[in-house]
Design a protein around this motif. Structure first.
Motif, PDB file in Angstrom:
ATOM      1  N   VAL A   2       2.530  -8.476  -0.755  1.00 14.89           N
ATOM      2  CA  VAL A   2       2.653  -9.821  -0.189  1.00 14.89           C
ATOM      3  C   VAL A   2       3.838  -9.896   0.771  1.00 14.89           C
ATOM      4  O   VAL A   2       3.731 -10.445   1.872  1.00 14.89           O
ATOM      5  N   ALA A   5       3.004  -7.845   4.012  1.00 16.61           N
ATOM      6  CA  ALA A   5       1.987  -8.504   4.837  1.00 16.61           C
ATOM      7  C   ALA A   5       2.513  -9.794   5.439  1.00 16.61           C
ATOM      8  O   ALA A   5       2.364 -10.042   6.643  1.00 16.61           O
ATOM      9  N   GLN A   6       3.160 -10.625   4.621  1.00 15.33           N
ATOM     10  CA  GLN A   6       3.649 -11.913   5.116  1.00 15.33           C
ATOM     11  C   GLN A   6       4.750 -11.725   6.162  1.00 15.33           C
ATOM     12  O   GLN A   6       4.739 -12.372   7.213  1.00 15.33           O
ATOM     13  N   LEU A  60     -11.041 -17.542  -1.142  1.00 23.39           N
ATOM     14  CA  LEU A  60      -9.893 -16.646  -1.258  1.00 23.39           C
ATOM     15  C   LEU A  60      -9.039 -16.919  -2.495  1.00 23.39           C
ATOM     16  O   LEU A  60      -7.993 -16.288  -2.669  1.00 23.39           O
ATOM     17  N   THR A  63      -6.603 -14.328  -4.918  1.00 30.83           N
ATOM     18  CA  THR A  63      -6.472 -13.066  -4.180  1.00 30.83           C
ATOM     19  C   THR A  63      -5.073 -12.990  -3.580  1.00 30.83           C
ATOM     20  O   THR A  63      -4.401 -14.009  -3.406  1.00 30.83           O
ATOM     21  N   LEU A  64      -4.650 -11.781  -3.247  1.00 31.86           N
ATOM     22  CA  LEU A  64      -3.335 -11.616  -2.620  1.00 31.86           C
ATOM     23  C   LEU A  64      -3.303 -12.234  -1.227  1.00 31.86           C
ATOM     24  O   LEU A  64      -2.264 -12.711  -0.772  1.00 31.86           O
ATOM     25  N   ILE A  65      -4.458 -12.225  -0.545  1.00 38.41           N
ATOM     26  CA  ILE A  65      -4.511 -12.820   0.798  1.00 38.41           C
ATOM     27  C   ILE A  65      -4.159 -14.304   0.743  1.00 38.41           C
ATOM     28  O   ILE A  65      -3.466 -14.832   1.612  1.00 38.41           O
ATOM     29  N   ALA A  66      -4.624 -14.985  -0.303  1.00 38.44           N
ATOM     30  CA  ALA A  66      -4.356 -16.417  -0.437  1.00 38.44           C
ATOM     31  C   ALA A  66      -2.871 -16.698  -0.573  1.00 38.44           C
ATOM     32  O   ALA A  66      -2.395 -17.776  -0.186  1.00 38.44           O
ATOM     33  N   ILE A  69      -1.427 -15.958   3.390  1.00 40.74           N
ATOM     34  CA  ILE A  69      -2.105 -16.400   4.614  1.00 40.74           C
ATOM     35  C   ILE A  69      -1.555 -17.710   5.196  1.00 40.74           C
ATOM     36  O   ILE A  69      -1.503 -17.854   6.417  1.00 40.74           O
ATOM     37  N   VAL A  72       1.697 -16.977   7.747  1.00 41.33           N
ATOM     38  CA  VAL A  72       1.698 -15.944   8.788  1.00 41.33           C
ATOM     39  C   VAL A  72       2.334 -16.449  10.090  1.00 41.33           C
ATOM     40  O   VAL A  72       2.562 -15.665  11.005  1.00 41.33           O
ATOM     41  N   THR A 141      -3.287 -18.464  -7.707  1.00 43.46           N
ATOM     42  CA  THR A 141      -3.642 -17.260  -8.462  1.00 43.46           C
ATOM     43  C   THR A 141      -3.785 -17.596  -9.943  1.00 43.46           C
ATOM     44  O   THR A 141      -3.140 -18.520 -10.450  1.00 43.46           O
ATOM     45  N   SER A 146      -3.103 -10.620  -9.438  1.00 42.47           N
ATOM     46  CA  SER A 146      -2.923 -11.318  -8.165  1.00 42.47           C
ATOM     47  C   SER A 146      -1.613 -12.087  -8.090  1.00 42.47           C
ATOM     48  O   SER A 146      -1.241 -12.554  -7.025  1.00 42.47           O
TER      49      SER A 146
END
Length: 199
Positions: A2, A5-6, A60, A63-66, A69, A72, A141, A146
């Motif tokens: 996380v 990505a973030q 989503l 999930t880790l994307i949630a 996201i 960003v 989550t 997650s």
């Protein structure tokens, strides 16, 4: 995952947005910047429900994307980079243009290397914010796979038979990456946050 990505996406979008505002061919770049800055006046708590419903509707949830996201893009990072890019010497831009450097070459070969302290500042601030996130990861989550480490540490204190030793040890372990980031990047933080304060 996380944090990486973030932070990576936030720095990338902030650099590109600030670059477009300063060096783009917009008639009124100030209005675009103002639109970004307006979002800073809205508390995160006011957008939690709307973001939660959006995450649910697109499938989503959990999930880790949630988790990363919604973060960003950052108006603060864009503003900080825009102020730095505004003070960039025009002579270097003109010399690079005469030399035949296109927009992307100018960005990666000249602008980013010469504004490294502020880029590092934005990266560190974004990484620390991503690592310390608690409320949003808790909301979107459910499964342990997650959830982020901050939510996991809180779970140590929610058990019926709370082991305070394990909980405190978890707090210490969770604090270590933040301390390391600040120690390693403190010179960039100090230089980046005071960049342009004295002419």
């Amino acid at each position: 995952m996380v944090v990486i990505a973030q932070t990576g996406l936030q720095v990338m979008t902030s650099v590109l947005a600030a670059y477009a505002i300063v060096f783009g061919r917009f008639r009124r770049p100030g209005l675009i910047l103002a639109a970004y800055l307006v979002t800073m006046m809205i508390p995160n708590e006011a957008t939690v429900v709307a973001n939660y419903l959006t995450i649910r509707s697109v499938g989503l949830f959990d999930t880790l994307i949630a988790v990363f996201i919604p973060f960003v893009a950052s108006a603060y990072s864009i503003f900080l980079l825009r102020q730095t890019f505004m003070s960039f010497p025009t002579e270097i831009l003109e010399a690079a243009t005469i030399d035949g450097a296109g927009p992307m070459r100018f960005l990666f070969r000249f602008l980013l290397p010469l504004t490294k302290p502020i880029i590092m500042t934005v990266t560190l601030v974004s990484a620390i914010a991503a690592w310390n996130g608690y409320l949003w990861p808790l909301l979107v989550t459910e499964s342990p796979t997650s959830r982020t480490v901050q939510v996991g540490v809180k779970a140590l204190f929610d058990e019926a038979d709370t082991d305070f030793g394990a909980g405190l040890a978890g707090l210490v372990v969770v604090s270590i990456p933040t301390i390391i980031l600040v120690i390693v990047g403190q010179k960039f933080l100090a230089r980046g946050l005071t960049e342009g304060a004295v002419k």
